[in-house]
Enzyme design. Sequence first.
Site, PDB file in Angstrom:
ATOM      1  N   ASP A 125       0.722  -1.279  -0.104  1.00  0.00           N
ATOM      2  CA  ASP A 125       0.091   0.172  -0.096  1.00  0.00           C
ATOM      3  C   ASP A 125       0.912   1.177   0.210  1.00  0.00           C
ATOM      4  O   ASP A 125       0.514   2.087   0.837  1.00  0.00           O
ATOM      5  CB  ASP A 125      -0.839   0.060   1.303  1.00  0.00           C
ATOM      6  CG  ASP A 125      -1.977  -0.937   1.155  1.00  0.00           C
ATOM      7  OD1 ASP A 125      -1.980  -1.712   0.261  1.00  0.00           O
ATOM      8  OD2 ASP A 125      -2.825  -1.240   2.202  1.00  0.00           O
TER       9      ASP A 125
ATOM     10  N   ASP B 202      -4.793  -0.711  -1.650  1.00  0.00           N
ATOM     11  CA  ASP B 202      -6.091  -0.756  -1.072  1.00  0.00           C
ATOM     12  C   ASP B 202      -6.805  -0.082  -2.259  1.00  0.00           C
ATOM     13  O   ASP B 202      -6.374   0.820  -3.001  1.00  0.00           O
ATOM     14  CB  ASP B 202      -5.605   0.210  -0.013  1.00  0.00           C
ATOM     15  CG  ASP B 202      -6.717  -0.023   1.279  1.00  0.00           C
ATOM     16  OD1 ASP B 202      -7.120  -1.178   1.415  1.00  0.00           O
ATOM     17  OD2 ASP B 202      -7.349   0.926   2.053  1.00  0.00           O
TER      18      ASP B 202
ATOM     19  N   HIS C 224     -10.719   0.846  -2.970  1.00  0.00           N
ATOM     20  CA  HIS C 224     -12.058   0.844  -2.500  1.00  0.00           C
ATOM     21  C   HIS C 224     -13.202   1.125  -3.325  1.00  0.00           C
ATOM     22  O   HIS C 224     -12.597   2.169  -4.044  1.00  0.00           O
ATOM     23  CB  HIS C 224     -12.213   1.355  -1.093  1.00  0.00           C
ATOM     24  CG  HIS C 224     -11.256   1.124   0.173  1.00  0.00           C
ATOM     25  ND1 HIS C 224     -11.333  -0.430   0.331  1.00  0.00           N
ATOM     26  CD2 HIS C 224     -10.528   1.617   1.072  1.00  0.00           C
ATOM     27  CE1 HIS C 224     -10.575  -0.478   1.471  1.00  0.00           C
ATOM     28  NE2 HIS C 224      -9.894   0.633   1.696  1.00  0.00           N
TER      29      HIS C 224
ATOM     30  N   HIS D 251     -10.560   7.177   1.413  1.00  0.00           N
ATOM     31  CA  HIS D 251      -9.184   6.759   0.969  1.00  0.00           C
ATOM     32  C   HIS D 251      -9.202   5.726   0.044  1.00  0.00           C
ATOM     33  O   HIS D 251     -10.019   4.813   0.023  1.00  0.00           O
ATOM     34  CB  HIS D 251      -8.373   6.468   2.210  1.00  0.00           C
ATOM     35  CG  HIS D 251      -8.952   5.018   2.814  1.00  0.00           C
ATOM     36  ND1 HIS D 251      -9.698   5.029   3.806  1.00  0.00           N
ATOM     37  CD2 HIS D 251      -8.233   3.890   2.615  1.00  0.00           C
ATOM     38  CE1 HIS D 251      -9.804   3.602   4.131  1.00  0.00           C
ATOM     39  NE2 HIS D 251      -8.864   2.925   3.372  1.00  0.00           N
TER      40      HIS D 251
ATOM     41  N   LYS E 146      -7.075  -5.224  -2.729  1.00  0.00           N
ATOM     42  CA  LYS E 146      -7.782  -5.487  -1.600  1.00  0.00           C
ATOM     43  C   LYS E 146      -8.685  -4.210  -1.290  1.00  0.00           C
ATOM     44  O   LYS E 146      -8.441  -3.434  -1.512  1.00  0.00           O
ATOM     45  CB  LYS E 146      -6.814  -5.823  -0.413  1.00  0.00           C
ATOM     46  CG  LYS E 146      -5.769  -4.750   0.092  1.00  0.00           C
ATOM     47  CD  LYS E 146      -5.208  -5.451   0.901  1.00  0.00           C
ATOM     48  CE  LYS E 146      -4.304  -3.997   1.524  1.00  0.00           C
ATOM     49  NZ  LYS E 146      -5.088  -3.344   2.123  1.00  0.00           N
TER      50      LYS E 146
ATOM     51  N   CYS F 205      -2.416  -2.933   7.774  1.00  0.00           N
ATOM     52  CA  CYS F 205      -2.116  -3.774   6.677  1.00  0.00           C
ATOM     53  C   CYS F 205      -0.981  -4.592   6.586  1.00  0.00           C
ATOM     54  O   CYS F 205      -1.052  -5.779   6.454  1.00  0.00           O
ATOM     55  CB  CYS F 205      -2.325  -3.172   5.213  1.00  0.00           C
ATOM     56  SG  CYS F 205      -3.814  -2.558   4.932  1.00  0.00           S
TER      57      CYS F 205
HETATM   58  C1  VGL Z   1      -5.054   0.513   5.789  1.00  0.00           C
HETATM   59  C2  VGL Z   1      -6.576   1.486   7.241  1.00  0.00           C
HETATM   60  C3  VGL Z   1      -7.614   1.524   6.259  1.00  0.00           C
HETATM   61  C4  VGL Z   1      -3.495   0.087   5.489  1.00  0.00           C
HETATM   62  C5  VGL Z   1      -6.148   0.450   4.696  1.00  0.00           C
HETATM   63  O1  VGL Z   1      -3.250  -0.019   4.313  1.00  0.00           O
HETATM   64  O2  VGL Z   1      -2.953  -0.082   6.547  1.00  0.00           O
HETATM   65  N1  VGL Z   1      -5.381   1.100   7.121  1.00  0.00           N
HETATM   66  N2  VGL Z   1      -7.303   0.644   4.992  1.00  0.00           N
HETATM   67 ZN    ZN Z   2      -8.661   0.844   3.489  1.00  0.00          ZN
END
Ligand code: VGL
Ligand code: ZN
Length: 203
Positions: free
Chosen positions: A8, A46, A48, A81, A106, A151
Amino acid sequence: MNALIIVDLQNDFLPGGALPVPHGDEIIALANKLQRKFELVLATKDWHPPDHGSFAANHPGKKPGDRIMLDGIEQILWPVHCVQNTYGAEFAPAFDTSRIAHVFHKGVERSIDSYSTFFDNAHRRETGLADYLKKRSVKNIYLMGLALDYCVKYSVLDARHLGLNTRVILDGCRGIELEHGDIDRALDEMIQAGATILKSADL
Ligand code: VGL
Ligand code: ZN
């Protein structure tokens, strides 16, 4: 074979992003450098949809940091995010992605979050990473990225569950530390699960 998995390293997790991990930008140079030491380099995103259930904005009256039940499991709410196909979800511009063999996405399903790069938070669906590693007989993985206490941690715990030799490159990670001590607790949990914590200088 050894694989490096870079977790990420996306704009929204960097200072100035929607869900900034403090000092997250400091690991970019190391991510670029360490790739040369590995035969196989993988990355995660990440990723979404705009209506994702982990976004506080999608729950009237809720704010980031609140906890709710989402489809039967506890969910911490975050700012919006890493929305698919937005700048925030892109890799950091300074991150050299030329050697990345595959990117695993993911958090794509509205009703469930996925901190781990292997499974969603309820272990209902796989991202494909476990099969990918198995097909290539990868038994040793090295992880770095954001965020150490989310993550990275959940990916490491799943990796240990899958029996992978799992090493965390400590100076290649930064944490959110939503609550004081989260980073230390995450390190303890990963060690308990059988992961090794090392520094990039040891590689
Ligand atoms: C993450 C919070 C929400 C991460 C992803 O990549 O650690 N943290 N979504
Ligand atoms: Zn996230």
